[in-house]
Write a protein that holds these residues in place. Sequence first.
Motif, short mmCIF file in Angstrom:
data_model
loop_
_atom_site.label_atom_id
_atom_site.label_comp_id
_atom_site.label_asym_id
_atom_site.label_seq_id
_atom_site.Cartn_x
_atom_site.Cartn_y
_atom_site.Cartn_z
N THR A 173 -27.95 -24.45 12.16
CA THR A 173 -27.95 -25.75 12.82
C THR A 173 -28.92 -26.73 12.16
OG1 THR A 173 -29.70 -25.14 14.40
CG2 THR A 173 -27.42 -24.67 15.03
N MET A 174 -29.38 -26.43 10.95
CA MET A 174 -30.39 -27.26 10.29
C MET A 174 -29.93 -28.70 10.14
SD MET A 174 -33.12 -25.38 9.41
CE MET A 174 -33.82 -25.76 7.82
N ASP A 175 -28.68 -28.91 9.74
CA ASP A 175 -28.20 -30.27 9.52
C ASP A 175 -28.12 -31.07 10.81
OD1 ASP A 175 -28.00 -29.77 6.84
OD2 ASP A 175 -25.85 -29.36 6.87
N GLU A 176 -28.07 -30.37 11.94
CA GLU A 176 -27.99 -31.05 13.23
C GLU A 176 -29.36 -31.50 13.73
OE1 GLU A 176 -26.03 -28.39 15.89
OE2 GLU A 176 -24.42 -27.94 14.46
N HIS A 177 -30.41 -31.12 13.03
CA HIS A 177 -31.78 -31.43 13.45
C HIS A 177 -32.52 -32.15 12.33
CE1 HIS A 177 -31.84 -28.82 17.13
NE2 HIS A 177 -30.82 -28.28 16.50
N PRO A 178 -32.19 -33.40 12.07
CA PRO A 178 -32.90 -34.12 11.00
C PRO A 178 -34.33 -34.47 11.38
CG PRO A 178 -31.43 -35.60 12.17
CD PRO A 178 -31.16 -34.23 12.72
N GLY A 179 -34.65 -34.47 12.68
CA GLY A 179 -36.00 -34.80 13.11
C GLY A 179 -36.85 -33.56 13.26
N LEU A 180 -37.40 -33.36 14.44
CA LEU A 180 -38.25 -32.20 14.70
C LEU A 180 -37.41 -30.96 14.94
CD1 LEU A 180 -40.98 -30.88 15.32
CD2 LEU A 180 -40.81 -31.78 17.63
N ARG A 181 -37.68 -29.92 14.18
CA ARG A 181 -37.00 -28.63 14.34
C ARG A 181 -38.04 -27.61 14.82
NH1 ARG A 181 -34.87 -28.84 8.09
NH2 ARG A 181 -33.35 -30.53 8.32
N TRP A 182 -37.68 -26.85 15.84
CA TRP A 182 -38.58 -25.81 16.34
C TRP A 182 -37.95 -24.47 16.00
CZ3 TRP A 182 -41.77 -26.61 21.35
CH2 TRP A 182 -42.65 -25.53 21.52
N HIS A 183 -38.51 -23.81 14.99
CA HIS A 183 -37.99 -22.51 14.56
C HIS A 183 -38.65 -21.43 15.41
CE1 HIS A 183 -36.10 -24.01 10.81
NE2 HIS A 183 -37.11 -24.88 10.82
N CYS A 184 -37.86 -20.74 16.24
CA CYS A 184 -38.40 -19.65 17.05
C CYS A 184 -37.51 -18.43 16.85
CB CYS A 184 -38.56 -20.07 18.51
SG CYS A 184 -37.08 -20.75 19.26
N ARG A 185 -37.07 -17.80 17.94
CA ARG A 185 -36.29 -16.56 17.80
C ARG A 185 -35.00 -16.81 17.04
NH1 ARG A 185 -35.87 -13.53 23.47
NH2 ARG A 185 -34.71 -15.43 23.95
N GLY A 186 -34.70 -15.92 16.10
CA GLY A 186 -33.45 -16.00 15.36
C GLY A 186 -33.47 -16.97 14.20
N SER A 187 -34.64 -17.50 13.86
CA SER A 187 -34.71 -18.45 12.75
C SER A 187 -35.72 -17.96 11.71
CB SER A 187 -35.07 -19.85 13.26
OG SER A 187 -34.89 -20.82 12.25
N TYR A 188 -35.82 -18.72 10.64
CA TYR A 188 -36.75 -18.39 9.57
C TYR A 188 -37.06 -19.65 8.77
CZ TYR A 188 -32.40 -18.41 6.86
OH TYR A 188 -31.19 -18.76 6.31
N VAL A 189 -38.12 -19.59 7.98
CA VAL A 189 -38.44 -20.65 7.01
C VAL A 189 -38.90 -19.97 5.73
CG1 VAL A 189 -39.09 -22.33 8.79
CG2 VAL A 189 -40.85 -20.88 7.74
N LEU A 190 -38.83 -20.69 4.63
CA LEU A 190 -39.41 -20.18 3.39
C LEU A 190 -40.92 -20.16 3.52
CD1 LEU A 190 -37.33 -22.04 0.65
CD2 LEU A 190 -37.24 -19.60 1.18
N VAL A 191 -41.53 -19.13 2.97
CA VAL A 191 -42.99 -19.05 2.97
C VAL A 191 -43.47 -19.34 1.55
CG1 VAL A 191 -43.03 -16.54 2.52
CG2 VAL A 191 -44.97 -17.63 3.64
N PRO A 192 -44.52 -20.15 1.38
CA PRO A 192 -45.03 -20.42 0.04
C PRO A 192 -45.60 -19.16 -0.61
CG PRO A 192 -45.79 -22.06 1.61
CD PRO A 192 -45.20 -20.95 2.42
#
Length: 245
Positions: A173-192
């Motif tokens: 659903t990333m494209d549906e959230h151009p503003g604030l996105r709250w990544h919690c259960r079932g999501s992930y982000v790249l880690v530096p």
Amino acid sequence: MSAEFGRRSGGQSRQGRISQWLRGRRTEPETDGGGREALLLAAAATGLPLAPAAYPSGYRCSCDRVGCPTPARHPVSFAWQTQSTTDRAQIERWARHQPQANFITATGMVHDVLDVPLEAGREALERLIASGIEVGPVAESGDGRMLFFTLTRGTPEDEDEWWPCELDCHPETMDEHPGLRWHCRGSYVLVPPARLPDDLAVWWVRGPEHPLPDPLSLLEILTDECSRYAGEKPDHATAAWPLRG
């Protein structure tokens, strides 16, 4: 271990020393395997569960999917939620056997991530620091996002107490959230450190040694700056947070 190694050049900021500091300090992606591995292990040591992710391969993603919609931004295994780990030995094996791989961190286990447009995030970070609010790890992404790492709200002792939110964001659903996105259960982000196509990257602004804050302590200022950003950027008028008149 500090993750704030690099420095960007630039003129005097109109918003003072704090603003200059925020825009001047960053961690460039490590090019040597040892530096990359050390940063990954530092993130895992603070409790961020990691799993291998795709990486840029020429102008394409390293995965086999034709026309990958999220090149170099997704895990390599469909079992990434159960695969994610903080185990040092396992992360060392992955890092050494997959020297080009990016890594994701699964959210909703130990931490969440508040993911905002870069311009709004920089303004919010300045305000948070100036207000004396504790800010945890923060990363910038070359594709125009800023990531605020916080404690999770997604794994309460009483499952009935878990509350969904219109800000919740999942990979599909990333494209549906151009503003604030709250990544919690079932999501992930790249880690530096992570590499993106077109020579872009993801790096730490504030490293993982900073304690994770309560997400609600950051939310008001983040939503305020995102609202300002949405007002200044008409193409983001459909942002997924409540706009106030």
